[in-house]
Design a protein around this motif. Structure first.
Motif, mmCIF file in Angstrom:
data_model
loop_
_atom_site.group_PDB
_atom_site.id
_atom_site.type_symbol
_atom_site.label_atom_id
_atom_site.label_comp_id
_atom_site.label_asym_id
_atom_site.label_seq_id
_atom_site.Cartn_x
_atom_site.Cartn_y
_atom_site.Cartn_z
ATOM 1 N N PHE A 132 0.797 -1.225 0.000
ATOM 2 C CA PHE A 132 0.000 0.000 0.000
ATOM 3 C C PHE A 132 0.829 1.273 0.000
ATOM 4 O O PHE A 132 0.388 2.292 -0.515
ATOM 5 N N MET A 133 2.005 1.220 0.596
ATOM 6 C CA MET A 133 2.834 2.419 0.601
ATOM 7 C C MET A 133 3.925 2.346 -0.453
ATOM 8 O O MET A 133 4.656 3.307 -0.656
ATOM 9 N N ASP A 134 4.037 1.183 -1.105
ATOM 10 C CA ASP A 134 5.009 0.985 -2.178
ATOM 11 C C ASP A 134 6.431 1.332 -1.748
ATOM 12 O O ASP A 134 7.197 1.926 -2.501
ATOM 13 N N LEU A 135 6.770 0.972 -0.504
ATOM 14 C CA LEU A 135 8.110 1.232 -0.001
ATOM 15 C C LEU A 135 9.086 0.190 -0.531
ATOM 16 O O LEU A 135 8.716 -0.966 -0.750
ATOM 17 N N SER A 136 10.313 0.590 -0.706
ATOM 18 C CA SER A 136 11.350 -0.345 -1.143
ATOM 19 C C SER A 136 11.740 -1.226 0.044
ATOM 20 O O SER A 136 11.462 -0.900 1.207
ATOM 21 N N PHE A 137 12.418 -2.325 -0.252
ATOM 22 C CA PHE A 137 12.870 -3.202 0.824
ATOM 23 C C PHE A 137 13.895 -2.481 1.699
ATOM 24 O O PHE A 137 13.941 -2.686 2.911
ATOM 25 N N LYS A 138 14.684 -1.624 1.096
ATOM 26 C CA LYS A 138 15.661 -0.844 1.867
ATOM 27 C C LYS A 138 14.938 0.056 2.868
ATOM 28 O O LYS A 138 15.317 0.124 4.040
ATOM 29 N N GLU A 142 14.975 -0.124 6.984
ATOM 30 C CA GLU A 142 15.329 1.025 7.821
ATOM 31 C C GLU A 142 14.278 1.274 8.895
ATOM 32 O O GLU A 142 14.605 1.604 10.032
ATOM 33 N N ILE A 143 13.014 1.115 8.548
ATOM 34 C CA ILE A 143 11.936 1.321 9.528
ATOM 35 C C ILE A 143 12.089 0.359 10.700
ATOM 36 O O ILE A 143 11.879 0.725 11.856
ATOM 37 N N PHE A 144 12.486 -0.877 10.402
ATOM 38 C CA PHE A 144 12.599 -1.903 11.436
ATOM 39 C C PHE A 144 14.021 -2.023 11.992
ATOM 40 O O PHE A 144 14.300 -2.925 12.773
ATOM 41 N N ASP A 145 14.917 -1.135 11.569
ATOM 42 C CA ASP A 145 16.333 -1.218 11.963
ATOM 43 C C ASP A 145 16.922 -2.577 11.619
ATOM 44 O O ASP A 145 17.612 -3.207 12.422
ATOM 45 N N LYS A 146 16.583 -3.039 10.432
ATOM 46 C CA LYS A 146 17.074 -4.324 9.928
ATOM 47 C C LYS A 146 17.664 -4.088 8.540
ATOM 48 O O LYS A 146 17.618 -2.991 7.994
ATOM 49 N N SER A 147 18.135 -5.167 7.935
ATOM 50 C CA SER A 147 18.740 -5.049 6.605
ATOM 51 C C SER A 147 17.681 -5.098 5.505
ATOM 52 O O SER A 147 16.543 -5.529 5.727
ATOM 53 N N GLU A 148 18.097 -4.686 4.332
ATOM 54 C CA GLU A 148 17.225 -4.773 3.153
ATOM 55 C C GLU A 148 16.868 -6.233 2.877
ATOM 56 O O GLU A 148 15.733 -6.553 2.551
ATOM 57 N N ASN A 149 17.851 -7.126 3.037
ATOM 58 C CA ASN A 149 17.617 -8.542 2.811
ATOM 59 C C ASN A 149 16.598 -9.102 3.813
ATOM 60 O O ASN A 149 15.738 -9.902 3.449
#
Length: 171
Positions: A132-138, A142-149
């Motif tokens: 719904f927000m079309d956010l990238s995995f990166k 960042e939102i979760f303080d985790k990696s893109e992977n």
């Protein structure tokens, strides 16, 4: 029901069913093929039509199930078909001005949304952020303080869990 009555039903509703299927498939040739299959299925089950809903609604429900069966036969009913169904519901909302088609599509979206909200965290939030927000995995990472992977793998798992919950034949 007589052959001429069935023929009249086809003449009356075939274009509406085809337009509905074009919206679902985004493919005119496939929509034509599925329209024929829809009416074949309708003829086979005409005895179950009880008149409690409009004929067009009944036929669009059959068309929807015919499309989902097509997805299954094409082995596209994995996690990506859930995403595809969500995208269909979001993209074509304003392209069809048939109230019966809107009711069928709305019922499908409501069923999918209910299942999304039953997902555990962080799957639910990641799925919603991505779709719904079309956010990238990166950005999700960042939102979760985790990696893109991590975001990519968690999103993939969320889609798998959602696909397990949704029986395309019941939508």
């Amino acid at each position: 029901m007589q052959v001429d009555e069935l023929s009249e039903i086809y003449k009356t509703y075939a274009d509406e069913v085809k337009r509905f299927l074009i919206c679902l498939t985004s493919n005119v040739d496939l929509a034509e093929e599925l329209t024929q299959e829809t009416f074949y299925q309708a003829v086979k089950s005409i005895g179950r039509y009880n008149g409690k809903c409009k004929m067009s609604v009944w036929l669009c429900q059959i068309a929807k199930h015919t499309f989902y069966n097509y997805l299954k036969k094409e082995k596209r009913d994995d996690y990506s078909s859930v995403e595809y169904m969500m995208q269909i519901g979001l993209d074509i909302r304003s392209t069809v001005d048939l109230p019966d088609v809107e009711v069928a599509r709305r019922d499908t979206l409501i069923s999918i949304h209910k299942e999304i909200h039953l997902l555990n965290e962080p799957y639910r939030e990641i799925f919603l952020l991505r779709i719904f927000m079309d956010l990238s995995f990166k950005e999700i990472g960042e939102i979760f303080d985790k990696s893109e992977n991590w975001a990519r793998v968690t999103y993939y798992r969320a889609k798998l869990k959602l696909a397990e919950r949704i029986d395309l034949n019941e939508l």
